[in-house]
Design a protein around this motif. Structure first.
Motif, PDB file in Angstrom:
ATOM      1  N   ASN A  54      28.541   0.535   6.490  1.00 55.08           N
ATOM      2  CA  ASN A  54      27.291   0.999   5.885  1.00 55.08           C
ATOM      3  C   ASN A  54      27.500   2.130   4.893  1.00 55.08           C
ATOM      4  OD1 ASN A  54      25.671  -0.786   7.491  1.00 55.08           O
ATOM      5  ND2 ASN A  54      26.064   0.572   9.216  1.00 55.08           N
ATOM      6  N   GLY A  55      28.705   2.224   4.327  1.00 53.25           N
ATOM      7  CA  GLY A  55      29.009   3.277   3.380  1.00 53.25           C
ATOM      8  C   GLY A  55      30.245   4.045   3.815  1.00 53.25           C
ATOM      9  N   PRO A  56      30.616   5.058   3.032  1.00 53.17           N
ATOM     10  CA  PRO A  56      31.824   5.824   3.349  1.00 53.17           C
ATOM     11  C   PRO A  56      31.727   6.539   4.700  1.00 53.17           C
ATOM     12  CG  PRO A  56      31.064   6.316   1.129  1.00 53.17           C
ATOM     13  CD  PRO A  56      29.984   5.516   1.796  1.00 53.17           C
ATOM     14  N   VAL A  57      32.839   6.546   5.408  1.00 51.07           N
ATOM     15  CA  VAL A  57      32.960   7.217   6.698  1.00 51.07           C
ATOM     16  C   VAL A  57      33.968   8.354   6.519  1.00 51.07           C
ATOM     17  CG1 VAL A  57      33.709   6.929   9.091  1.00 51.07           C
ATOM     18  CG2 VAL A  57      32.431   5.101   7.960  1.00 51.07           C
ATOM     19  N   ILE A  58      33.648   9.529   7.025  1.00 55.03           N
ATOM     20  CA  ILE A  58      34.557  10.676   6.951  1.00 55.03           C
ATOM     21  C   ILE A  58      35.177  10.867   8.335  1.00 55.03           C
ATOM     22  CG2 ILE A  58      34.723  13.168   6.585  1.00 55.03           C
ATOM     23  CD1 ILE A  58      32.280  12.839   4.665  1.00 55.03           C
ATOM     24  N   VAL A  59      36.493  10.989   8.362  1.00 56.52           N
ATOM     25  CA  VAL A  59      37.193  11.184   9.634  1.00 56.52           C
ATOM     26  C   VAL A  59      38.024  12.453   9.539  1.00 56.52           C
ATOM     27  CG1 VAL A  59      38.714  10.160  11.361  1.00 56.52           C
ATOM     28  CG2 VAL A  59      37.304   8.665   9.925  1.00 56.52           C
ATOM     29  N   HIS A  72      39.982  12.780  16.955  1.00 58.25           N
ATOM     30  CA  HIS A  72      39.389  12.797  15.626  1.00 58.25           C
ATOM     31  C   HIS A  72      37.864  12.769  15.755  1.00 58.25           C
ATOM     32  CE1 HIS A  72      40.436   8.625  16.700  1.00 58.25           C
ATOM     33  NE2 HIS A  72      39.389   8.239  16.003  1.00 58.25           N
ATOM     34  N   ALA A  73      37.202  13.222  14.720  1.00 55.19           N
ATOM     35  CA  ALA A  73      35.743  13.204  14.653  1.00 55.19           C
ATOM     36  C   ALA A  73      35.355  12.291  13.499  1.00 55.19           C
ATOM     37  CB  ALA A  73      35.197  14.604  14.421  1.00 55.19           C
ATOM     38  N   VAL A  74      34.430  11.385  13.782  1.00 52.61           N
ATOM     39  CA  VAL A  74      33.987  10.410  12.788  1.00 52.61           C
ATOM     40  C   VAL A  74      32.569  10.754  12.366  1.00 52.61           C
ATOM     41  CG1 VAL A  74      33.547   7.962  12.342  1.00 52.61           C
ATOM     42  CG2 VAL A  74      35.429   8.632  13.863  1.00 52.61           C
ATOM     43  N   GLU A  75      32.378  10.965  11.061  1.00 52.90           N
ATOM     44  CA  GLU A  75      31.041  11.212  10.522  1.00 52.90           C
ATOM     45  C   GLU A  75      30.579   9.942   9.834  1.00 52.90           C
ATOM     46  OE1 GLU A  75      28.883  13.782   7.051  1.00 52.90           O
ATOM     47  OE2 GLU A  75      30.492  14.777   8.172  1.00 52.90           O
ATOM     48  N   LEU A  76      29.518   9.354  10.378  1.00 53.90           N
ATOM     49  CA  LEU A  76      28.973   8.103   9.845  1.00 53.90           C
ATOM     50  C   LEU A  76      28.120   8.380   8.609  1.00 53.90           C
ATOM     51  CD1 LEU A  76      28.001   6.585  13.309  1.00 53.90           C
ATOM     52  CD2 LEU A  76      30.065   6.143  11.954  1.00 53.90           C
ATOM     53  N   PRO A  77      27.844   7.344   7.816  1.00 52.28           N
ATOM     54  CA  PRO A  77      27.054   7.549   6.595  1.00 52.28           C
ATOM     55  C   PRO A  77      25.695   8.219   6.825  1.00 52.28           C
ATOM     56  CG  PRO A  77      28.073   5.392   6.530  1.00 52.28           C
ATOM     57  CD  PRO A  77      28.329   5.961   7.915  1.00 52.28           C
ATOM     58  N   ASP A  78      25.101   8.031   8.034  1.00 50.80           N
ATOM     59  CA  ASP A  78      23.798   8.658   8.310  1.00 50.80           C
ATOM     60  C   ASP A  78      23.924  10.113   8.760  1.00 50.80           C
ATOM     61  OD1 ASP A  78      24.661   8.548  10.959  1.00 50.80           O
ATOM     62  OD2 ASP A  78      23.049   7.223  11.640  1.00 50.80           O
ATOM     63  N   GLY A  79      25.173  10.640   8.797  1.00 51.76           N
ATOM     64  CA  GLY A  79      25.398  12.022   9.183  1.00 51.76           C
ATOM     65  C   GLY A  79      25.728  12.215  10.652  1.00 51.76           C
ATOM     66  N   THR A  80      25.573  11.168  11.466  1.00 56.06           N
ATOM     67  CA  THR A  80      25.932  11.251  12.879  1.00 56.06           C
ATOM     68  C   THR A  80      27.431  11.479  13.009  1.00 56.06           C
ATOM     69  OG1 THR A  80      24.162   9.698  13.444  1.00 56.06           O
ATOM     70  CG2 THR A  80      25.902  10.007  15.087  1.00 56.06           C
ATOM     71  N   GLU A  81      27.815  12.402  13.901  1.00 53.10           N
ATOM     72  CA  GLU A  81      29.236  12.657  14.128  1.00 53.10           C
ATOM     73  C   GLU A  81      29.587  12.298  15.567  1.00 53.10           C
ATOM     74  OE1 GLU A  81      31.458  15.867  12.111  1.00 53.10           O
ATOM     75  OE2 GLU A  81      31.825  16.584  14.148  1.00 53.10           O
ATOM     76  N   VAL A  82      30.688  11.579  15.712  1.00 52.43           N
ATOM     77  CA  VAL A  82      31.156  11.134  17.016  1.00 52.43           C
ATOM     78  C   VAL A  82      32.548  11.702  17.243  1.00 52.43           C
ATOM     79  CG1 VAL A  82      31.700   9.120  18.430  1.00 52.43           C
ATOM     80  CG2 VAL A  82      29.829   8.993  16.765  1.00 52.43           C
ATOM     81  N   HIS A  83      32.734  12.397  18.371  1.00 51.07           N
ATOM     82  CA  HIS A  83      34.048  12.937  18.731  1.00 51.07           C
ATOM     83  C   HIS A  83      34.815  11.858  19.492  1.00 51.07           C
ATOM     84  CE1 HIS A  83      37.189  15.705  19.823  1.00 51.07           C
ATOM     85  NE2 HIS A  83      37.020  15.402  21.090  1.00 51.07           N
ATOM     86  N   VAL A  84      36.075  11.630  19.094  1.00 48.70           N
ATOM     87  CA  VAL A  84      36.893  10.577  19.694  1.00 48.70           C
ATOM     88  C   VAL A  84      38.179  11.192  20.257  1.00 48.70           C
ATOM     89  CG1 VAL A  84      38.031   8.370  19.300  1.00 48.70           C
ATOM     90  CG2 VAL A  84      35.975   8.950  17.987  1.00 48.70           C
ATOM     91  N   PRO A  85      38.224  11.454  21.577  1.00 50.93           N
ATOM     92  CA  PRO A  85      39.456  11.920  22.196  1.00 50.93           C
ATOM     93  C   PRO A  85      40.430  10.751  22.346  1.00 50.93           C
ATOM     94  CG  PRO A  85      37.524  12.556  23.490  1.00 50.93           C
ATOM     95  CD  PRO A  85      37.091  11.533  22.492  1.00 50.93           C
ATOM     96  N   MET A  86      41.662  10.948  21.941  1.00 53.60           N
ATOM     97  CA  MET A  86      42.661   9.894  21.997  1.00 53.60           C
ATOM     98  C   MET A  86      44.024  10.523  22.241  1.00 53.60           C
ATOM     99  SD  MET A  86      43.099   7.045  19.061  1.00 53.60           S
ATOM    100  CE  MET A  86      42.924   5.401  19.620  1.00 53.60           C
ATOM    101  N   ARG A  87      44.847   9.863  23.055  1.00 55.15           N
ATOM    102  CA  ARG A  87      46.166  10.379  23.413  1.00 55.15           C
ATOM    103  C   ARG A  87      47.198   9.268  23.464  1.00 55.15           C
ATOM    104  NH1 ARG A  87      43.011  13.923  23.208  1.00 55.15           N
ATOM    105  NH2 ARG A  87      42.727  15.750  24.499  1.00 55.15           N
TER     106      ARG A  87
END
Length: 133
Positions: A54-59, A72-87
């Motif tokens: 749905n548009g550019p995603v900022i990570v 990493h944190a993912v910022e969706l085109p609508d401005g919602t940010e999702v924190h993604v813990p990964m190891r």
């Protein structure tokens, strides 16, 4: 304080933890296995832009480290940010990749289950990609 429901997804990969981490710590590699991200559009340090549905995603990626942390944190085109813990962690002579999925407020049971299936598919793609090397 209230905790979000979470689910930890993991996959074992038949490659050393260092090999897996070296591949995954390159942000451009995510476009090869994380189906929610299209081609990289550019970066400034650890902040990357990717094509999204749905548009550019900022990570915003965690800097390389000695602990296998790939948060990493993912910022969706609508401005919602999702924190993604990964190891990445050693599993015998191979590697276990761990992904924590958090249920966001208002997310239905079906959507939470669908997100878990989506992540599992992506982790299987990562495994196939690395084990084909």
């Amino acid at each position: 304080m209230q905790l979000a429901e979470s689910k930890t997804l993991s996959i074992a990969i038949l490659h050393s933890p260092q090999d897996v981490y070296d591949f995954m710590s390159q942000p451009a590699s995510f476009a090869r296995w994380a189906s929610g991200l299209g081609k990289p559009l550019g970066n400034e340090g650890t902040v990357w832009r990717f094509e999204g549905e749905n548009g550019p995603v900022i990570v915003r990626f965690t800097e390389r480290n000695a602990y296998g942390v790939l948060d990493h944190a993912v910022e969706l085109p609508d401005g919602t940010e999702v924190h993604v813990p990964m190891r990445t962690v050693a599993n015998g002579t191979g590697t276990e990749v761990l992904f924590a999925l958090f249920r966001v407020p208002g997310m239905s049971d079906d959507k939470f289950a669908a997100d878990a299936q989506w992540i599992s598919r992506d982790l299987n793609t990562l495994k196939a990609l690395l084990e084909a090397k």
